[in-house]
Design a protein around this motif. Structure first.
Motif, PDB file in Angstrom:
ATOM      1  N   LEU A   1      16.961  -5.358  -5.035  1.00  0.00           N
ATOM      2  CA  LEU A   1      17.494  -4.620  -5.834  1.00  0.00           C
ATOM      3  C   LEU A   1      16.282  -3.406  -6.117  1.00  0.00           C
ATOM      4  O   LEU A   1      16.470  -2.216  -6.202  1.00  0.00           O
ATOM      5  N   THR A   2      15.259  -3.848  -6.184  1.00  0.00           N
ATOM      6  CA  THR A   2      14.175  -2.781  -6.423  1.00  0.00           C
ATOM      7  C   THR A   2      13.325  -2.374  -5.391  1.00  0.00           C
ATOM      8  O   THR A   2      12.600  -1.568  -5.268  1.00  0.00           O
ATOM      9  N   ASN A   3      13.787  -2.889  -4.109  1.00  0.00           N
ATOM     10  CA  ASN A   3      13.311  -2.259  -2.578  1.00  0.00           C
ATOM     11  C   ASN A   3      11.802  -2.407  -2.673  1.00  0.00           C
ATOM     12  O   ASN A   3      11.207  -1.759  -2.241  1.00  0.00           O
ATOM     13  N   ASN A   4      11.623  -3.776  -3.321  1.00  0.00           N
ATOM     14  CA  ASN A   4       9.839  -3.922  -3.086  1.00  0.00           C
ATOM     15  C   ASN A   4       9.663  -5.154  -2.016  1.00  0.00           C
ATOM     16  O   ASN A   4       9.785  -6.307  -2.691  1.00  0.00           O
ATOM     17  N   TYR A   5       9.603  -4.856  -0.933  1.00  0.00           N
ATOM     18  CA  TYR A   5       9.526  -6.439  -0.126  1.00  0.00           C
ATOM     19  C   TYR A   5       7.847  -6.440   0.123  1.00  0.00           C
ATOM     20  O   TYR A   5       7.055  -5.611  -0.151  1.00  0.00           O
ATOM     21  N   GLU A   6       7.871  -7.814   0.438  1.00  0.00           N
ATOM     22  CA  GLU A   6       6.448  -8.225   0.632  1.00  0.00           C
ATOM     23  C   GLU A   6       6.273  -8.189   2.194  1.00  0.00           C
ATOM     24  O   GLU A   6       7.312  -8.658   2.980  1.00  0.00           O
ATOM     25  N   LEU A   7       5.236  -7.616   2.658  1.00  0.00           N
ATOM     26  CA  LEU A   7       4.984  -7.497   4.022  1.00  0.00           C
ATOM     27  C   LEU A   7       4.497  -8.891   4.873  1.00  0.00           C
ATOM     28  O   LEU A   7       3.881  -9.523   4.131  1.00  0.00           O
ATOM     29  N   GLN A   8       5.251  -9.224   5.816  1.00  0.00           N
ATOM     30  CA  GLN A   8       4.927 -10.437   6.515  1.00  0.00           C
ATOM     31  C   GLN A   8       3.566 -10.554   7.126  1.00  0.00           C
ATOM     32  O   GLN A   8       3.083  -9.590   7.510  1.00  0.00           O
ATOM     33  N   GLN A   9       3.026 -11.655   6.774  1.00  0.00           N
ATOM     34  CA  GLN A   9       1.458 -11.831   7.216  1.00  0.00           C
ATOM     35  C   GLN A   9       1.395 -12.353   8.457  1.00  0.00           C
ATOM     36  O   GLN A   9       2.155 -12.867   9.027  1.00  0.00           O
TER      37      GLN A   9
END
Lengths: 208, 192
Positions: A200-208
């Protein structure tokens, strides 16, 4: 015009950070232990959320008040003692006025001390900001924590017991999904919740 | 004797402190990115949880004798912080090789709720000293087991799996933990 200006004030940013942008549970993934262990009933979630909110606000205020007098080398221990004091207040209050909830929460009330959110706000915000902002930041983070707790608890209580706040909401033929009241249910519900919030917030965590 | 044995096995498997009581999640999620780090953290937790529980037990008896159990939280957390600080200095001075392996994780342990929880659980469940020690060592091993399992799975997953964008990072760890937790329920009744 006023509304637009409101968007750039510190007050607005603090509440946005606490409630959605940097929500302590969904985005920061802090304070998970209590978020999962006590959310099998909505009433426990409310009690825990309000308790944590009180501890965050009170301890951040205290830290902010004496921030110029704490020597940097012993600041962690100082925060620890301040937080522990307020947790004892919450524990005694619950035992005196809500003995049933206190029994259900058990050791988890004491474990508010090691809740990373409280320590995190003291270290990251209260130690650098004046008291009025600190108060508001504590409130925003506490409420951000509380509403996630209540939402998770709602899903789990309905599926596990067919009730909300002990009122039957599911039809008679509903088979209780007991595993939702246990640890695995908590993990799955929170994972799905994090997924939804991030989409919903378009706030993704980058894959380490 | 069989009771102690059961307590020990249960605290590692079916009553695992990380997967069943959901304690110590912050460090578990933060440190489980590689098996090497997970091992260091796991060993550090086994040490600290056993030692602090053994120290906190006589302190609790003293508090109870003087009728001041209200401040047990404050005293327990102070003991834990002091023990961790002392262990760090001790290991740094006498076992530098060991310090390089897991000394880095020691300061993180003060805020690991599994440590404080073990001390609070022995109060709630009225264990004796021997039971407390057994429970503490078992819980430490159980927590180490959980973090190493999760780290192994995460390492494999980082190479091979296609995780949905919204779950990438920490979200998928909860799914892994949930499945592990389901599996550990299966150990219930292993020792009767």
């Amino acid at each position: 015009m006023k509304l637009i200006r409101l968007k750039y004030t510190k007050w607005f940013n603090i509440s946005k950070n606490g409630l959605s942008q940097n929500n302590p549970i969904a985005i920061g993934v802090l304070g998970i232990c209590s978020a999962l262990a006590v959310t099998n009933r909505v009433e426990n979630a409310i009690a825990m959320g309000l308790g944590v909110t009180f501890v965050i606000v009170a301890s951040s205020l205290m830290v902010s008040m004496i921030r110029r007098f704490i020597p940097p080398r012993v600041r962690m221990v100082t925060y620890m003692v301040i937080i522990a004091t307020f947790v004892i207040v919450v524990q005694l209050f619950l035992e005196a006025f809500f003995p049933i909830i206190a029994a259900a929460l058990g050791a988890y009330v004491g474990l508010i001390i090691t809740n990373c959110i409280v320590m995190g706000r003291a270290e990251a915000f209260a130690a650098k900001n004046p008291m009025r902002f600190t108060f508001y930041d504590g409130l925003a983070n506490g409420l951000g924590y509380t509403y996630v707790l209540i939402l998770v608890a709602l899903v789990r209580e309905v599926l596990a017991f067919g009730t909300i706040l002990n009122y039957q909401v599911m039809p008679d033929g509903f088979v209780n999904w007991t595993v939702m009241a246990m640890a695995p249910g908590g993990f799955f519900v929170l994972a799905i919740f994090i997924w939804i919030i991030r989409e919903l917030t378009n706030n993704y965590e980058l894959q380490q | 004797m069989t009771d102690l044995y059961r307590l020990f096995v249960e605290s590692i498997l079916s009553q695992n402190i990380a997967l069943m009581f959901i304690l110590g999640m912050c460090p578990l999620i933060a440190v489980s990115t590689s098996v090497k780090n997970a091992k260091g953290m796991g060993i550090a937790v086994i040490f600290v949880v056993s030692i602090t529980a053994m120290i906190n037990y006589p302190i609790y008896l003293l508090l109870r004798a003087t009728g001041t159990t209200n401040i047990q939280l404050l005293v327990f957390i102070a003991t834990i912080a002091a023990t961790v600080q002392f262990l760090e200095m001790f290991i740094d001075k006498f076992f530098p090789a060991l310090y390089n392996a897991f000394g880095l994780f020691l300061p993180l342990i003060t805020v690991n709720c599994a440590i404080l929880a073990v001390s609070l659980f022995f109060v709630n469940r009225t264990y004796t000293f021997v039971e407390t020690t057994t429970f503490a060592v078992g819980s430490g091993i159980g927590w180490a087991l959980a973090i190493i399992l999760v780290a192994g799975l995460r390492e494999k997953m980082a190479k091979t799996s296609d995780v949905p964008k919204g779950l990438a990072g920490k979200g998928i760890v909860f799914i892994v933990l949930g499945i592990l937790s389901l599996a550990f329920i299966g150990f219930t009744g292993l020792v009767s």
